[in-house]
Design a protein around this motif. Structure first.
Motif, PDB file in Angstrom:
ATOM      1  N   ARG A  32       0.830  -1.207   0.000  1.00 50.64           N
ATOM      2  CA  ARG A  32       0.000   0.000   0.000  1.00 50.64           C
ATOM      3  C   ARG A  32       0.864   1.257   0.000  1.00 50.64           C
ATOM      4  O   ARG A  32       0.526   2.250  -0.639  1.00 50.64           O
ATOM      5  CB  ARG A  32      -0.952  -0.019   1.188  1.00 50.64           C
ATOM      6  N   ILE A  33       1.987   1.216   0.711  1.00 46.16           N
ATOM      7  CA  ILE A  33       2.906   2.361   0.701  1.00 46.16           C
ATOM      8  C   ILE A  33       3.478   2.543  -0.700  1.00 46.16           C
ATOM      9  O   ILE A  33       3.557   3.655  -1.225  1.00 46.16           O
ATOM     10  CB  ILE A  33       4.022   2.172   1.738  1.00 46.16           C
ATOM     11  N   ALA A  34       3.877   1.446  -1.333  1.00 44.31           N
ATOM     12  CA  ALA A  34       4.410   1.516  -2.695  1.00 44.31           C
ATOM     13  C   ALA A  34       3.352   2.047  -3.660  1.00 44.31           C
ATOM     14  O   ALA A  34       3.661   2.844  -4.546  1.00 44.31           O
ATOM     15  CB  ALA A  34       4.892   0.140  -3.138  1.00 44.31           C
ATOM     16  N   ALA A  35       2.109   1.620  -3.485  1.00 41.43           N
ATOM     17  CA  ALA A  35       1.036   2.117  -4.351  1.00 41.43           C
ATOM     18  C   ALA A  35       0.851   3.623  -4.173  1.00 41.43           C
ATOM     19  O   ALA A  35       0.614   4.344  -5.151  1.00 41.43           O
ATOM     20  CB  ALA A  35      -0.262   1.382  -4.049  1.00 41.43           C
ATOM     21  N   ARG A  36       0.989   4.119  -2.944  1.00 48.27           N
ATOM     22  CA  ARG A  36       0.905   5.564  -2.717  1.00 48.27           C
ATOM     23  C   ARG A  36       2.013   6.300  -3.459  1.00 48.27           C
ATOM     24  O   ARG A  36       1.779   7.340  -4.072  1.00 48.27           O
ATOM     25  CB  ARG A  36       1.029   5.882  -1.234  1.00 48.27           C
ATOM     26  N   TYR A  37       3.229   5.769  -3.355  1.00 47.26           N
ATOM     27  CA  TYR A  37       4.350   6.383  -4.075  1.00 47.26           C
ATOM     28  C   TYR A  37       4.057   6.415  -5.568  1.00 47.26           C
ATOM     29  O   TYR A  37       4.278   7.423  -6.238  1.00 47.26           O
ATOM     30  CB  TYR A  37       5.637   5.585  -3.843  1.00 47.26           C
ATOM     31  N   VAL A  89      13.049   9.085  -8.982  1.00 43.99           N
ATOM     32  CA  VAL A  89      13.570   8.429  -7.772  1.00 43.99           C
ATOM     33  C   VAL A  89      12.452   7.754  -6.983  1.00 43.99           C
ATOM     34  O   VAL A  89      12.587   6.580  -6.603  1.00 43.99           O
ATOM     35  CB  VAL A  89      14.367   9.440  -6.919  1.00 43.99           C
ATOM     36  N   PRO A  90      11.311   8.418  -6.715  1.00 43.62           N
ATOM     37  CA  PRO A  90      10.256   7.744  -5.972  1.00 43.62           C
ATOM     38  C   PRO A  90       9.657   6.521  -6.685  1.00 43.62           C
ATOM     39  O   PRO A  90       9.238   5.576  -6.012  1.00 43.62           O
ATOM     40  CB  PRO A  90       9.202   8.832  -5.775  1.00 43.62           C
ATOM     41  N   LEU A  91       9.614   6.530  -8.008  1.00 34.97           N
ATOM     42  CA  LEU A  91       9.117   5.337  -8.698  1.00 34.97           C
ATOM     43  C   LEU A  91      10.040   4.145  -8.474  1.00 34.97           C
ATOM     44  O   LEU A  91       9.577   3.015  -8.272  1.00 34.97           O
ATOM     45  CB  LEU A  91       8.938   5.605 -10.194  1.00 34.97           C
ATOM     46  N   MET A  92      11.336   4.383  -8.494  1.00 34.16           N
ATOM     47  CA  MET A  92      12.283   3.292  -8.216  1.00 34.16           C
ATOM     48  C   MET A  92      12.182   2.854  -6.752  1.00 34.16           C
ATOM     49  O   MET A  92      12.249   1.670  -6.444  1.00 34.16           O
ATOM     50  CB  MET A  92      13.716   3.725  -8.544  1.00 34.16           C
ATOM     51  N   GLU A  93      11.988   3.805  -5.870  1.00 37.42           N
ATOM     52  CA  GLU A  93      11.814   3.462  -4.452  1.00 37.42           C
ATOM     53  C   GLU A  93      10.539   2.655  -4.250  1.00 37.42           C
ATOM     54  O   GLU A  93      10.511   1.713  -3.463  1.00 37.42           O
ATOM     55  CB  GLU A  93      11.760   4.741  -3.623  1.00 37.42           C
ATOM     56  N   ALA A  94       9.483   3.024  -4.969  1.00 35.73           N
ATOM     57  CA  ALA A  94       8.228   2.275  -4.866  1.00 35.73           C
ATOM     58  C   ALA A  94       8.411   0.829  -5.333  1.00 35.73           C
ATOM     59  O   ALA A  94       7.866  -0.094  -4.726  1.00 35.73           O
ATOM     60  CB  ALA A  94       7.141   2.965  -5.686  1.00 35.73           C
ATOM     61  N   TRP A  98       7.799  -2.410  -2.975  1.00 31.75           N
ATOM     62  CA  TRP A  98       6.865  -3.467  -3.361  1.00 31.75           C
ATOM     63  C   TRP A  98       7.570  -4.821  -3.481  1.00 31.75           C
ATOM     64  O   TRP A  98       7.084  -5.822  -2.983  1.00 31.75           O
ATOM     65  CB  TRP A  98       6.224  -3.103  -4.694  1.00 31.75           C
ATOM     66  N   LEU A  99       8.721  -4.842  -4.162  1.00 29.68           N
ATOM     67  CA  LEU A  99       9.307  -6.123  -4.553  1.00 29.68           C
ATOM     68  C   LEU A  99      10.255  -6.764  -3.535  1.00 29.68           C
ATOM     69  O   LEU A  99      10.295  -7.986  -3.438  1.00 29.68           O
ATOM     70  CB  LEU A  99      10.036  -5.959  -5.885  1.00 29.68           C
ATOM     71  N   VAL A 100      11.034  -5.982  -2.809  1.00 25.53           N
ATOM     72  CA  VAL A 100      12.054  -6.568  -1.939  1.00 25.53           C
ATOM     73  C   VAL A 100      11.448  -7.494  -0.891  1.00 25.53           C
ATOM     74  O   VAL A 100      11.911  -8.633  -0.736  1.00 25.53           O
ATOM     75  CB  VAL A 100      12.954  -5.474  -1.323  1.00 25.53           C
ATOM     76  N   PRO A 101      10.397  -7.092  -0.150  1.00 23.82           N
ATOM     77  CA  PRO A 101       9.827  -8.047   0.810  1.00 23.82           C
ATOM     78  C   PRO A 101       9.274  -9.308   0.144  1.00 23.82           C
ATOM     79  O   PRO A 101       9.381 -10.409   0.692  1.00 23.82           O
ATOM     80  CB  PRO A 101       8.717  -7.259   1.495  1.00 23.82           C
ATOM     81  N   PHE A 111      11.557  -2.271   9.529  1.00 21.90           N
ATOM     82  CA  PHE A 111      11.143  -0.928   9.955  1.00 21.90           C
ATOM     83  C   PHE A 111       9.967  -0.406   9.129  1.00 21.90           C
ATOM     84  O   PHE A 111      10.075   0.607   8.440  1.00 21.90           O
ATOM     85  CB  PHE A 111      12.316   0.057   9.893  1.00 21.90           C
ATOM     86  N   PRO A 112       8.825  -1.074   9.171  1.00 24.45           N
ATOM     87  CA  PRO A 112       7.698  -0.661   8.331  1.00 24.45           C
ATOM     88  C   PRO A 112       7.160   0.726   8.668  1.00 24.45           C
ATOM     89  O   PRO A 112       6.723   1.450   7.773  1.00 24.45           O
ATOM     90  CB  PRO A 112       6.644  -1.734   8.575  1.00 24.45           C
ATOM     91  N   ARG A 113       7.223   1.131   9.931  1.00 25.14           N
ATOM     92  CA  ARG A 113       6.743   2.481  10.274  1.00 25.14           C
ATOM     93  C   ARG A 113       7.647   3.554   9.679  1.00 25.14           C
ATOM     94  O   ARG A 113       7.187   4.617   9.275  1.00 25.14           O
ATOM     95  CB  ARG A 113       6.652   2.642  11.787  1.00 25.14           C
ATOM     96  N   LEU A 114       8.936   3.270   9.640  1.00 26.60           N
ATOM     97  CA  LEU A 114       9.863   4.213   9.021  1.00 26.60           C
ATOM     98  C   LEU A 114       9.591   4.318   7.518  1.00 26.60           C
ATOM     99  O   LEU A 114       9.664   5.398   6.932  1.00 26.60           O
ATOM    100  CB  LEU A 114      11.302   3.783   9.280  1.00 26.60           C
ATOM    101  N   GLY A 115       9.259   3.200   6.891  1.00 28.64           N
ATOM    102  CA  GLY A 115       8.897   3.225   5.474  1.00 28.64           C
ATOM    103  C   GLY A 115       7.633   4.028   5.228  1.00 28.64           C
ATOM    104  O   GLY A 115       7.547   4.791   4.262  1.00 28.64           O
ATOM    105  N   ALA A 116       6.633   3.884   6.118  1.00 27.53           N
ATOM    106  CA  ALA A 116       5.407   4.671   5.984  1.00 27.53           C
ATOM    107  C   ALA A 116       5.690   6.156   6.204  1.00 27.53           C
ATOM    108  O   ALA A 116       5.171   7.012   5.484  1.00 27.53           O
ATOM    109  CB  ALA A 116       4.362   4.180   6.981  1.00 27.53           C
ATOM    110  N   PHE A 117       6.549   6.455   7.183  1.00 26.65           N
ATOM    111  CA  PHE A 117       6.909   7.846   7.455  1.00 26.65           C
ATOM    112  C   PHE A 117       7.649   8.458   6.273  1.00 26.65           C
ATOM    113  O   PHE A 117       7.476   9.633   5.957  1.00 26.65           O
ATOM    114  CB  PHE A 117       7.755   7.917   8.722  1.00 26.65           C
ATOM    115  N   SER A 118       8.449   7.646   5.571  1.00 28.77           N
ATOM    116  CA  SER A 118       9.190   8.180   4.422  1.00 28.77           C
ATOM    117  C   SER A 118       8.242   8.660   3.332  1.00 28.77           C
ATOM    118  O   SER A 118       8.532   9.639   2.647  1.00 28.77           O
ATOM    119  CB  SER A 118      10.161   7.134   3.869  1.00 28.77           C
TER     120      SER A 118
END
Length: 165
Positions: A32-37, A89-94, A98-101, A111-118
């Motif tokens: 969901r975080i990746a989808a937001r990005y 940059v944000p598309l690559m981060e997204a 999405w994919l690494v986990p 650190f999922p909360r840190l990812g959401a905060f980012s």
């Protein structure tokens, strides 16, 4: 051995998002975080594309008065900053979010909360840059902020703009 149904219910409650709008704002699910990005970056790509079309329209006819030179420089700067720092940059981060986990077989990222905060920090940067454009204080230093546009010859005072339109 079959797991205890009450334990499974407790784990489902623990791992699920709170209901409603608060759950949407506070989710730590990597997909969901990746989808937001991705959605935010695509919206910004559309806005930066509209700026590019506007600049092309200005350049399409000699002596065109669609944009002032100041507005053209601001649009050029905003388009470049948006495409480089708020889309690419944000598309690559997204994609990484999405994919690494999934590739690691993990339930979520470290650190999922840190990812959401980012994401919210990224969104704050988006608002900072685009609200500045909306209230007419956009920097006009070019794509990479290299001289001569960023040098003292084209700046009045310490602000990164060439002055009022």
């Amino acid at each position: 051995m079959k797991p205890d149904p009450s334990l499974l219910e407790h784990l489902d409650r623990t791992w699920s998002d709170p209901p409603g709008f608060w759950g949407f704002l506070t989710t730590v699910d990597h997909k969901r975080i990746a989808a937001r990005y991705i959605v935010t970056a695509l919206l910004l790509m559309f806005l930066a594309g509209m700026l590019a079309l506007d600049m092309r329209w200005q350049l399409s006819v000699p002596e065109n008065t669609r944009m002032t030179p100041q507005l053209f420089n601001e649009s050029f700067s905003l388009h470049g900053s948006t495409m480089l720092f708020l889309v690419s940059v944000p598309l690559m981060e997204a994609m990484a979010f999405w994919l690494v986990p999934l590739m690691l077989g993990a339930r979520n990222m470290a650190f999922p909360r840190l990812g959401a905060f980012s994401f919210w920090l990224y969104f704050g940067g988006v608002l900072t840059l685009w609200v500045a454009h909306a209230i007419d204080i956009t920097p006009d230093l070019g794509w990479f902020e290299y001289p001569p546009l960023s040098g003292p010859a084209y700046s009045r005072g310490t602000a990164p703009t060439s002055g009022p339109r």
